[in-house]
Design an enzyme around this catalytic site. Sequence first.
Site, mmCIF file in Angstrom:
data_model
loop_
_atom_site.group_PDB
_atom_site.id
_atom_site.type_symbol
_atom_site.label_atom_id
_atom_site.label_comp_id
_atom_site.label_asym_id
_atom_site.label_seq_id
_atom_site.Cartn_x
_atom_site.Cartn_y
_atom_site.Cartn_z
ATOM 1 N N GLN A 88 0.812 -1.211 0.000
ATOM 2 C CA GLN A 88 0.000 0.000 0.000
ATOM 3 C C GLN A 88 0.849 1.266 0.000
ATOM 4 O O GLN A 88 1.866 1.351 0.679
ATOM 5 C CB GLN A 88 -0.939 0.019 1.213
ATOM 6 N N THR A 90 2.771 2.865 -2.272
ATOM 7 C CA THR A 90 4.130 2.873 -2.815
ATOM 8 C C THR A 90 4.130 3.129 -4.322
ATOM 9 O O THR A 90 5.098 2.786 -5.004
ATOM 10 C CB THR A 90 4.837 1.532 -2.543
ATOM 11 N N HIS A 144 -4.285 -7.081 -1.527
ATOM 12 C CA HIS A 144 -2.926 -6.707 -1.128
ATOM 13 C C HIS A 144 -2.209 -7.877 -0.451
ATOM 14 O O HIS A 144 -1.626 -7.731 0.633
ATOM 15 C CB HIS A 144 -2.949 -5.492 -0.195
#
Length: 366
Positions: A88, A90, A144
């Site tokens: 998350q 980035t 994710h």
Amino acid sequence: MLRRQDNRVNATTFHRKLTVFVLVIFCAPAVYLIIDVTEWDTSFDHLIENPELGWVWIHCYGDCNLSSRNYCRFSIAGNDVLVFVHIQKTAGTSFEKFLVRHLDIERPCQCSKGKKRCSCLRPNKRNEVWLFSRYSTGWLCGLHADFTELYVSGCVDNALNKKEGARRMRRYFYTTFLREPISRFISEYRHVNRGATWIASRHICNGRAPTSDELPLCFDPNTGWDDVSLDEFMMCPFNLAFNRQTRMLADLTLVNCYVRNGTDPATRDRVLLESAKRNLNLRLESDHQIYKIYPTWFAFSFNRRLSDWSRSKSNDTNVSSEQLKEIRTRNQLDIELYNYALKLFEHRLAVVQNQSKHRFRKTCVC
């Protein structure tokens, strides 16, 4: 309160436009690593237009055929699969969109208007997938999904066998982006403040999801965490934003997943950090290993300019000096991991520059 970009004491932290692109490649019985550290001007285009600023190095060992440069390169037409570990905040979303929409390859991904997912198939193959990511296969291993869920559990291979309707040998290239940890943490806070929680993430480890006692929520799932203050965000001891990059790149089975009883916190942190480092690279312990390093480039090019990725809502977040100190303290593992990745690249670059051109050949990222 201080505006973060005006904090002169920490100006180097927030104005340092460095991004680490880490590509870890696993194939039995060989393992490879590519690390590309790029100094951005204002966008990724600066690297494309100035290739001397970016380098890609590959480390091969085991049974890798070092006499053949192509053996260690990604092949869409072969059995290789690119797997993106989306951490998350980035810039992962931006990069994944470009992977499916703007690659200059023989058979581009087929994207339909109004649909998020694209079909990324190999040339001359009806149902063989070469890209495992949010915008190609979707979240097949969970929202994710981290390294433990994707690789350690074997989810990627099982998911592709099911999707393609057949079991076959594949070589996996695991990729991710690392971001300067303080900026990444503040960006995640801003995202949660606007309503994100990623509550659908499964966090599968050792074959099961953590219990509510092992991984309590920081908020009421019925109301969410909208408009949470930064102080409240940092007060929750179970907040997965802390050291997220280290946790998502480590093998969590080494610390019994999310079970914390009976484990010394300092020992647990050390094991996680060392695991994340190993997944970036196995340390070079002899000249024999160093001689195996040789440069190459990842055989992808874009057919369109990438947008400016240096802009972030974290840049205008009000952060006091005390809050900044606490953020640093709570993200020490990510800070050490990020610095390790930068030093690793700098070390490799220095080694290559000092070696004979017969051992190493400098290659720009094209």
